[in-house]
Write a protein that holds these residues in place. Sequence first.
Motif, short mmCIF file in Angstrom:
data_model
loop_
_atom_site.label_atom_id
_atom_site.label_comp_id
_atom_site.label_asym_id
_atom_site.label_seq_id
_atom_site.Cartn_x
_atom_site.Cartn_y
_atom_site.Cartn_z
N GLY A 1 0.80 -1.23 0.00
CA GLY A 1 0.00 0.00 0.00
C GLY A 1 0.83 1.27 0.00
O GLY A 1 0.45 2.27 -0.61
N THR A 2 1.99 1.23 0.67
CA THR A 2 2.82 2.43 0.78
C THR A 2 3.44 2.84 -0.55
O THR A 2 3.92 3.96 -0.70
N THR A 3 3.45 1.93 -1.54
CA THR A 3 4.04 2.26 -2.85
C THR A 3 3.16 3.21 -3.66
O THR A 3 3.62 3.79 -4.64
N ALA A 4 1.89 3.37 -3.23
CA ALA A 4 0.96 4.21 -4.00
C ALA A 4 1.46 5.65 -4.11
O ALA A 4 1.34 6.27 -5.18
N THR A 5 2.04 6.18 -3.02
CA THR A 5 2.52 7.57 -3.04
C THR A 5 3.60 7.76 -4.09
O THR A 5 3.64 8.78 -4.76
N ALA A 6 4.49 6.76 -4.21
CA ALA A 6 5.57 6.85 -5.20
C ALA A 6 4.99 6.91 -6.62
O ALA A 6 5.48 7.66 -7.48
N PHE A 7 3.90 6.17 -6.87
CA PHE A 7 3.25 6.21 -8.19
C PHE A 7 2.60 7.57 -8.44
O PHE A 7 2.64 8.10 -9.55
N MET B 1 8.76 7.63 -12.30
CA MET B 1 7.87 6.47 -12.39
C MET B 1 8.67 5.16 -12.39
O MET B 1 8.18 4.14 -11.90
N THR B 2 9.90 5.21 -12.90
CA THR B 2 10.76 4.02 -12.88
C THR B 2 11.04 3.59 -11.44
O THR B 2 10.95 2.40 -11.10
N ILE B 3 11.34 4.57 -10.57
CA ILE B 3 11.57 4.27 -9.15
C ILE B 3 10.29 3.73 -8.52
O ILE B 3 10.31 2.77 -7.74
N ALA B 4 9.15 4.33 -8.87
CA ALA B 4 7.86 3.87 -8.33
C ALA B 4 7.59 2.42 -8.73
O ALA B 4 7.16 1.60 -7.91
N VAL B 5 7.85 2.10 -9.99
CA VAL B 5 7.64 0.73 -10.48
C VAL B 5 8.58 -0.25 -9.77
O VAL B 5 8.19 -1.36 -9.40
N ALA B 6 9.84 0.18 -9.58
CA ALA B 6 10.81 -0.66 -8.87
C ALA B 6 10.35 -0.93 -7.44
O ALA B 6 10.39 -2.06 -6.95
N HIS B 7 9.87 0.14 -6.79
CA HIS B 7 9.40 0.03 -5.41
C HIS B 7 8.18 -0.89 -5.32
O HIS B 7 8.12 -1.78 -4.47
N GLY B 8 7.21 -0.68 -6.23
CA GLY B 8 6.01 -1.52 -6.25
C GLY B 8 6.33 -2.96 -6.57
O GLY B 8 5.81 -3.88 -5.91
N SER B 9 7.20 -3.18 -7.57
CA SER B 9 7.57 -4.55 -7.97
C SER B 9 8.23 -5.29 -6.82
O SER B 9 7.91 -6.46 -6.55
N TYR B 10 9.16 -4.60 -6.13
CA TYR B 10 9.87 -5.24 -5.01
C TYR B 10 8.87 -5.70 -3.94
O TYR B 10 8.91 -6.85 -3.48
N ASN B 11 7.96 -4.79 -3.53
CA ASN B 11 7.05 -5.12 -2.43
C ASN B 11 6.03 -6.19 -2.82
O ASN B 11 5.69 -7.05 -2.00
N ILE B 12 5.55 -6.16 -4.06
CA ILE B 12 4.59 -7.19 -4.51
C ILE B 12 5.30 -8.55 -4.60
O ILE B 12 4.78 -9.57 -4.12
N MET B 13 6.51 -8.56 -5.20
CA MET B 13 7.26 -9.83 -5.32
C MET B 13 7.64 -10.38 -3.94
O MET B 13 7.52 -11.58 -3.69
#
Length: 542
Positions: free
Chosen positions: A97-103, A282-294
């Motif tokens: 959930g915390t990755t939403a802000t980065a997006f 957005m690249t950092i946001a995707v990296a952050h989201g991908s890490y936490n989901i994986m």
Amino acid sequence: MDIDVQSLIFDFIGGIGIFLLGIKFMGDGLQRSAGDRLRDILDRFTSNPFLGVLAGIVVTLLIQSSSGTTVLTVGLVSAGFMTLRQAIGVIMGANIGTTATAFIIGIDIGEYALPILAVGSFLIFFFSNQKVTAIGQALFGFGALFFGLELMSSGMSPLRTLDSFHELTVSMSETPILGVVIGTVFTMVVQSSTATIGILQGLMSEGAIKLDAAIPVLLGDNLGTTITAIIASLGASIAAKRAALTHVVFNIIGVVIFMILLSPFISFVTYLQEQLSLNPSMTIAVAHGSYNIMNTAIQFSFIGALAWIVTKLIPGEDMVIEYKPQHLDPIVINKSSSLALEQAKLEVLRMGDFAYKGLEETLKYAQTLDTKHSEMASQVEGAINNLDRKITEYLVAISAESMTKWERDKHTLLMDSVRDIERIGDHFENITELIDYRISNKVDLTDQAMDDLNSMFDLTLLTVKQSIECLDNRDKELALEVIRKEEQIDQMERKYRKRHIIRVNEGLCTASAGIVFVDILSNLERIGDHAVNIVEEILEQQ
């Protein structure tokens, strides 16, 4: 090229200050506009770990803080609202959930930050409707977040020309563990993983850092964010400590896995960046989201193992106050009003036992000034309030059914008893607050005052205990005994109050000590009144 160090520092610290304020305002505004039902969401939707993950995501989206969700979860585990296994699911969801802000940051709308701030301000200052001002607060926070980010980015842009900073980013590329340490330490200092991610996004946008140096910092940021939950669990129950440690273990395992798979992960993020034409933020946001989901996907199957690990690391039996009702079955209401009333009675008696325990812990707090007793009293009071709501709802549902006169009398007795027991909880909570005041203001009570309080506490405790016993067995003699004891409590209160006036006149007692002493006496006297209310209803019905 000369760098204006003062402007760089001022823009950076000012930007990060506005950014953090923006996150807080946005989270508070979203929380208020959504209604303060976060506890209910976590309580209701954590029956299995998968639902726990979803609940963790939703609550974190609402309050914009994974640390906030984790702290809330630690409190719920400590209170007996959820098990450790359920909490692990929520903590995993909070990380996603915390990755939403980065997006949100990745959507480049920085140039509209000031108009968004202005709209938020107008809604806050020119409307009295709470819902509208809450939305205004969220918008103000949203604008402040972008405005702070713009300031940080402009402040950091000269860094790309600085040789020493360039060498640091090269070192982080070559020695990823250095990036992890930097991310961890910085996030611990600012107490916000979102802020660290925001800074990374700003640096990437300015071309001051490359992806292979940024991702280790991003991993460290996930470690650093666990510090808030650890702080929240200090001095808390064993269950709360275990929930906080789960957050740490979960993130440590995740960082270790992704450090081992760092090159493939960087290649994966680079591939996504190229295929989706992502901007640096957005690249950092995707990296952050991908890490936490994986990370969640990898560890989800091992929730039982995580619970086992933290239980071994923090051994011992925990004293958890069970908030939830244990006897209220809604199916019984339609089948038998009599049986449903009996279930309600068992729960009211349990609530009464909590009232006795809470008052007992309050006495221990008054005697020892040890905050563990006030924390336990606070937990008990929370349980009483929760049971008050649940039992009242159950009794209201029973009242819709047809009942005999005897059942109606029993229903009335239980309804009134619930109210009186809840008020007992309020009064011992008042007493703990008075003791808090005594500690924080260094108020001393004389030995005579403490002896008087102990005597009145002991009698009040016995009165509450006997009134609950009387509610259980409807013993007329015991009811009369409770009334006699309450009269003694009234006499004690008058007698001890007079003694206190004499002490004040003789200069043995200060005015502030007198206020604390008299107010505690008054609350104990009111507890006695509520104990008597319970037994008088029983006598009237006999």
